[in-house]
Design a protein around this motif. Structure first.
Motif, PDB file in Angstrom:
ATOM      1  N   ALA A 180       0.831  -1.210   0.000  1.00  0.00           N
ATOM      2  CA  ALA A 180       0.000   0.000   0.000  1.00  0.00           C
ATOM      3  C   ALA A 180       0.860   1.253   0.000  1.00  0.00           C
ATOM      4  CB  ALA A 180      -0.939  -0.004   1.200  1.00  0.00           C
ATOM      5  N   GLU A 181       1.991   1.201   0.691  1.00  0.00           N
ATOM      6  CA  GLU A 181       2.891   2.353   0.724  1.00  0.00           C
ATOM      7  C   GLU A 181       3.664   2.498  -0.589  1.00  0.00           C
ATOM      8  OE1 GLU A 181       5.473   2.296   4.063  1.00  0.00           O
ATOM      9  OE2 GLU A 181       3.854   2.131   5.543  1.00  0.00           O
ATOM     10  N   ALA A 182       4.008   1.360  -1.185  1.00  0.00           N
ATOM     11  CA  ALA A 182       4.829   1.395  -2.398  1.00  0.00           C
ATOM     12  C   ALA A 182       4.016   1.737  -3.640  1.00  0.00           C
ATOM     13  CB  ALA A 182       5.523   0.043  -2.586  1.00  0.00           C
ATOM     14  N   LEU A 183       2.746   1.349  -3.662  1.00  0.00           N
ATOM     15  CA  LEU A 183       1.900   1.592  -4.834  1.00  0.00           C
ATOM     16  C   LEU A 183       0.913   2.716  -4.521  1.00  0.00           C
ATOM     17  CD1 LEU A 183       1.072  -2.114  -5.837  1.00  0.00           C
ATOM     18  CD2 LEU A 183       2.780  -0.623  -6.859  1.00  0.00           C
ATOM     19  N   PRO A 184       1.079   3.878  -5.098  1.00  0.00           N
ATOM     20  CA  PRO A 184       0.190   5.019  -4.795  1.00  0.00           C
ATOM     21  C   PRO A 184      -1.278   4.725  -5.090  1.00  0.00           C
ATOM     22  CG  PRO A 184       2.122   5.711  -6.056  1.00  0.00           C
ATOM     23  CD  PRO A 184       2.125   4.220  -6.060  1.00  0.00           C
ATOM     24  N   SER A 185      -1.539   3.889  -6.101  1.00  0.00           N
ATOM     25  CA  SER A 185      -2.928   3.585  -6.485  1.00  0.00           C
ATOM     26  C   SER A 185      -3.385   2.228  -5.953  1.00  0.00           C
ATOM     27  CB  SER A 185      -3.067   3.624  -8.000  1.00  0.00           C
ATOM     28  OG  SER A 185      -2.138   2.727  -8.607  1.00  0.00           O
ATOM     29  N   PHE A 186      -2.761   1.775  -4.871  1.00  0.00           N
ATOM     30  CA  PHE A 186      -3.047   0.433  -4.351  1.00  0.00           C
ATOM     31  C   PHE A 186      -4.534   0.239  -4.073  1.00  0.00           C
ATOM     32  CE2 PHE A 186      -3.472  -2.473  -0.684  1.00  0.00           C
ATOM     33  CZ  PHE A 186      -2.895  -3.611  -1.220  1.00  0.00           C
ATOM     34  N   THR A 187      -5.150   1.171  -3.347  1.00  0.00           N
ATOM     35  CA  THR A 187      -6.566   1.039  -3.000  1.00  0.00           C
ATOM     36  C   THR A 187      -7.430   1.002  -4.248  1.00  0.00           C
ATOM     37  OG1 THR A 187      -6.315   2.117  -0.853  1.00  0.00           O
ATOM     38  CG2 THR A 187      -8.511   2.148  -1.832  1.00  0.00           C
ATOM     39  N   GLN A 188      -7.124   1.840  -5.220  1.00  0.00           N
ATOM     40  CA  GLN A 188      -7.904   1.881  -6.459  1.00  0.00           C
ATOM     41  C   GLN A 188      -7.773   0.569  -7.235  1.00  0.00           C
ATOM     42  OE1 GLN A 188     -10.053   4.311  -7.484  1.00  0.00           O
ATOM     43  NE2 GLN A 188     -10.610   2.796  -9.026  1.00  0.00           N
ATOM     44  N   ILE A 189      -6.573   0.004  -7.233  1.00  0.00           N
ATOM     45  CA  ILE A 189      -6.371  -1.270  -7.945  1.00  0.00           C
ATOM     46  C   ILE A 189      -7.171  -2.378  -7.260  1.00  0.00           C
ATOM     47  CG2 ILE A 189      -4.677  -3.034  -8.583  1.00  0.00           C
ATOM     48  CD1 ILE A 189      -2.589  -0.784  -8.758  1.00  0.00           C
ATOM     49  N   ILE A 190      -7.099  -2.443  -5.929  1.00  0.00           N
ATOM     50  CA  ILE A 190      -7.851  -3.462  -5.191  1.00  0.00           C
ATOM     51  C   ILE A 190      -9.348  -3.311  -5.465  1.00  0.00           C
ATOM     52  CG2 ILE A 190      -8.487  -4.278  -2.890  1.00  0.00           C
ATOM     53  CD1 ILE A 190      -5.700  -5.091  -3.703  1.00  0.00           C
ATOM     54  N   GLN A 191      -9.814  -2.075  -5.445  1.00  0.00           N
ATOM     55  CA  GLN A 191     -11.239  -1.823  -5.707  1.00  0.00           C
ATOM     56  C   GLN A 191     -11.614  -2.272  -7.117  1.00  0.00           C
ATOM     57  OE1 GLN A 191     -12.789   2.123  -4.619  1.00  0.00           O
ATOM     58  NE2 GLN A 191     -13.861   2.145  -6.572  1.00  0.00           N
ATOM     59  N   THR A 192     -10.766  -1.979  -8.087  1.00  0.00           N
ATOM     60  CA  THR A 192     -11.019  -2.388  -9.475  1.00  0.00           C
ATOM     61  C   THR A 192     -11.112  -3.903  -9.582  1.00  0.00           C
ATOM     62  OG1 THR A 192      -9.906  -0.436 -10.375  1.00  0.00           O
ATOM     63  CG2 THR A 192     -10.107  -2.349 -11.823  1.00  0.00           C
ATOM     64  N   ILE A 193     -10.196  -4.602  -8.923  1.00  0.00           N
ATOM     65  CA  ILE A 193     -10.197  -6.069  -8.963  1.00  0.00           C
ATOM     66  C   ILE A 193     -11.480  -6.612  -8.339  1.00  0.00           C
ATOM     67  CG2 ILE A 193      -9.065  -8.139  -8.059  1.00  0.00           C
ATOM     68  CD1 ILE A 193      -6.403  -6.575  -8.270  1.00  0.00           C
ATOM     69  N   ILE A 194     -11.879  -6.054  -7.212  1.00  0.00           N
ATOM     70  CA  ILE A 194     -13.103  -6.512  -6.545  1.00  0.00           C
ATOM     71  C   ILE A 194     -14.308  -6.337  -7.465  1.00  0.00           C
ATOM     72  CG2 ILE A 194     -14.711  -5.998  -4.660  1.00  0.00           C
ATOM     73  CD1 ILE A 194     -12.260  -5.375  -2.914  1.00  0.00           C
ATOM     74  N   LEU A 195     -14.408  -5.166  -8.105  1.00  0.00           N
ATOM     75  CA  LEU A 195     -15.528  -4.909  -9.007  1.00  0.00           C
ATOM     76  C   LEU A 195     -15.506  -5.869 -10.189  1.00  0.00           C
ATOM     77  CD1 LEU A 195     -15.695  -1.000  -9.097  1.00  0.00           C
ATOM     78  CD2 LEU A 195     -16.948  -2.587  -7.640  1.00  0.00           C
ATOM     79  N   ARG A 196     -14.332  -6.205 -10.673  1.00  0.00           N
ATOM     80  CA  ARG A 196     -14.225  -7.139 -11.796  1.00  0.00           C
ATOM     81  C   ARG A 196     -14.664  -8.547 -11.394  1.00  0.00           C
ATOM     82  NH1 ARG A 196     -14.061  -5.348 -16.992  1.00  0.00           N
ATOM     83  NH2 ARG A 196     -13.838  -3.119 -16.631  1.00  0.00           N
TER      84      ARG A 196
END
Length: 728
Positions: free
Chosen positions: A246-262
């Motif tokens: 989460a610290e290393a990837l600035p868009s970590f939360t957005q990526i996780i959310q995208t995966i969940i929606l997919r």
């Protein structure tokens, strides 16, 4: 011990571990070791049991040990790992499952060390220099498949093997497809048994600067966290690695959310396939050339508790005409990224290419030797086909299927097909690609295609029944304790809840809306949506409670006022329903649907004359649908206005009468002492029920009290019915 006995014993051990019943666990492990004859695990079991006994003794003696909880977790984790190891060893020799049979058959070919495979794959530069040499390319592709298989069937990885695989993942010179295959192999291996070293490698892959590898690794991590959700908390490093990501990837939360929606969208695949073949395509084939023709809708009670959402929740309202829906639904699903092509490619997975399990997860490249060799005489065809697939919504697996199916065509037929494409077509392809990129981010495209690749594998691989189909599970990743800290904010949870709601997964949506209400108890929209979810799940009383709360917060919402009215009406509380219908009427006095519903409430309250006032109003204002005719006729009968009832039943019977209409018309004629006409109408009522006397009588019996009130003698009723039966 049979294979079935081994699996049953293992399952019981895992259930005991999930419930932390360690004495039962140790007894079960002892039985599994003895039954399978693998006594090399005995020392480990004895050590675990002895440590646990000491811990219990200290605990019972009241001795405080700050390390006690950590030791307890370590015992549980070690017990899980021991159970996995014994099962793996017990099934290795005889199990017919695909995983174990491949372990046996690939044992020799996968004996090559990881570092040697890495060196072999590192010669990829040679392949680029000698692009025309199919043999070199095939050797490198074979090495990649060997790497995949070796990871997949491996025992728990040693420290040396972990370092060698980390070197593969960190090698920037290797093709992206190599790292992708490492991720998929780790995922399949972890599906068979949990190995914390393999899990650590997935986190390493998620940190990759190559986005395809990183997103795939995050998908794999979420799937493994879900599969082992009851034991994963025993490994503190997992939460630590998640925080580091989460610290290393600035868009970590957005990526996780995208995966969940997919993954939520992947639930729709079978429904989409069924709808595509059963509704959309047949519907489009039947379209009239004159699209302006009106659709005749059934004359339904407009105030049944429908499933329409509040239009205020949505930026746009979907067209409600069936014809329009059929024409737009397919394109809407496609542009959303739904898996609309699954059914198309179901029968195109039988090529030899798909006999290798690793090829089901291989990122698509038109340069694969299996494709280039078929197009060796015409590379321009290959490039054009590649452009076509890039602008489509095909996953990697389907792109390979498409190319392989093209290779089945004679070369002349392929050339003729390509002759149909011109500069205008090429421009259209380019525009489609730009539109695709504009609507879906790179992460969305990668996640969508990889999840579809996984879906193809778990549903279509020849031995797919030997694998635990991840798509049969709820996959509610947002509820995992390791994931929750990163998507527990209102924005993320709302996005997930809204998507569940839109896709009609009401219980999943409700769970999140309830949590959001705790965070924001003054938000009337959240109560509206929670109530709607309860309503769609059949909990009308719970829905009403939420709707009433929403009304307190926002008393000017017409949608919620009407919902409350319909809930009360459905729950047979017409007096309370009336109060809310009148509130709605004050805000929208010309709504005929509400007017007729007010009449229905008065009818249920036996306020027949009051009901008639509203029915008359509807009949006067609505000269086309005649929805008020039936209630006017029946209310007229109940209030003794029999001539008026006869007049309306005459009009009804000239239109599209049903059994109830003939029955009521018969009652009216009987009360007017026109017995022959009454018998005739009763006879037609029975005929409307295909001669089923009992259906007719059940309806007739309900009206006997009203017939008595209208003056029909009780003794005359059986005589009338007998005469009717003689006429049938």
């Amino acid at each position: 011990m049979t294979i079935q006995d081994i699996n049953k014993t293992y399952s019981r051990i895992i259930e005991w571990l999930d419930r932390k019943e360690l004495k039962n666990v140790f007894d079960g492990l002892q039985g599994l070791i003895a039954g399978s004859g693998h006594y090399n695990f005995q020392d480990k079991l004895d050590e675990l049991q002895e440590t646990y006994k000491y811990m219990l003794r200290y605990r019972m003696d009241g001795i405080q040990d700050p390390m006690q909880e950590q030791i307890y977790r370590q015992i549980q984790a070690s017990a899980y790992e021991l159970a996995d190891a014994v099962k793996l060893k017990a099934l290795a020799t005889d199990s017919p499952l695909y995983y174990y049979s491949r372990r046996r058959s690939l044992k020799l070919s996968c004996a090559i060390p990881f570092r040697n495979l890495h060196q072999q794959l590192g010669s990829v530069q040679d392949m680029k220099a000698a692009d025309a040499d199919i043999r070199v390319k095939q050797e490198l592709e074979a090495a990649c498949l060997t790497l995949f298989n070796k990871i997949w069937i491996s025992d728990p990885l040693s420290t040396e093997e972990v370092c060698e695989l980390q070197a593969v993942l960190q090698d920037e010179e290797l093709p992206e497809s190599v790292g992708c295959q490492v991720v998929s192999a780790l995922l399949l291996g972890l599906e068979e048994y949990f190995d914390k070293e393999k899990m650590g490698l997935l986190f390493d892959a998620a940190s990759s600067r190559k986005q395809e590898i990183s997103v795939r690794a995050l998908i794999a991590i979420l799937l493994i966290l879900y599969k082992y959700r009851k034991r994963i908390s025993l490994y503190p490093f997992v939460s630590d690695r998640m925080s580091a990501l989460a610290e290393a990837l600035p868009s970590f939360t957005q990526i996780i959310q995208t995966i969940i929606l997919r993954f939520i969208l992947s639930r729709e695949t079978e429904k989409i396939s069924k709808k595509l073949w059963d509704e959309i395509l047949p519907g489009m084939m039947k379209l009239s050339p004159t699209l302006g023709e009106k659709i005749n809708l059934k004359d339904l009670n407009p105030e049944q508790l429908g499933d329409e959402m509040n239009p205020e929740w949505q930026e746009s309202i979907f067209a409600d005409k069936e014809l329009s829906r059929m024409m737009t639904e397919f394109s809407e699903l496609q542009m959303e990224g739904a898996d609309v092509l699954h059914s198309t490619f179901v029968h195109l997975k039988n090529y030899p290419f798909f006999r290798e399990i690793g090829n089901w997860f291989l990122p698509f490249t038109a340069g694969h030797s299996a494709l280039e060799s078929g197009f060796k005489t015409n590379k321009s065809e290959l490039r054009l086909f590649e452009q076509m697939t890039q602008t489509s919504f095909m996953c990697n697996s389907d792109q390979y299927s498409f190319f392989l199916s093209m290779l089945q065509l004679p070369e002349a037929a392929r050339s003729a097909m390509m002759g149909q494409f011109n500069e205008q077509t090429a421009e259209m392809i380019r525009q489609n690609r730009e539109e695709l990129l504009e609507k879906h981010s790179k992460v969305e495209q990668i996640a969508g295609r990889y999840i579809q690749d996984l879906y193809r594998f778990y549903k279509l691989f020849p031995s797919h029944l030997d694998f635990d189909d991840i798509f049969t599970y709820t996959l509610d990743f947002h509820n995992l304790s390791e994931v929750r800290p990163f998507i527990s904010d209102a924005v993320s949870l709302t996005a997930i809840a809204e998507y569940y709601l839109r896709k009609n997964y009401f219980q999943d949506a409700l769970t999140i809306f309830e949590e959001l209400i705790k965070q924001d108890s003054e938000n009337d929209i959240l109560y509206q949506k929670a109530g709607y979810c309860r309503q769609m799940n059949g909990d009308l009383e719970g829905a009403l409670k939420d709707y009433l709360h929403a009304d307190l917060l926002n008393p000017n919402s017409k949608w919620i006022i009407r919902r409350i009215a319909v809930c009360y009406k459905t729950l047979k509380q017409p007096e309370k329903a009336l109060a809310y219908y009148h509130r709605y009427e004050a805000l929208n006095p010309d709504n005929l649907s509400v007017q007729i519903s007010i009449g229905h409430c008065h009818l249920e309250l036996k306020n027949y004359n009051e009901a008639l006032k509203y029915y008359y109003k509807v009949d006067y204002l609505d000269t086309s649908s005649h929805k008020a005719w039936r209630p006017i006729a029946w209310c007229s009968f109940l209030t003794g206005k029999y001539d008026q009832a006869r007049k309306y039943y005459k009009k009804i019977l000239e239109a599209q009468p049903n059994m109830q209409d003939y029955l009521n018309a018969g009652h009216t004629e009987w009360v007017l002492q026109n017995n022959k006409a009454a018998l005739d109408f009763y006879k037609q009522a029975v005929e409307k029920e295909n001669g089923d006397w009992f259906k007719f009588y059940n309806q007739f019996e309900q009206d006997i009290p009203d017939l008595k009130k209208a003056g029909i003698e009780e003794d005359e009723i059986p005589l009338m019915l007998d005469q009717l039966r003689y006429m049938l």
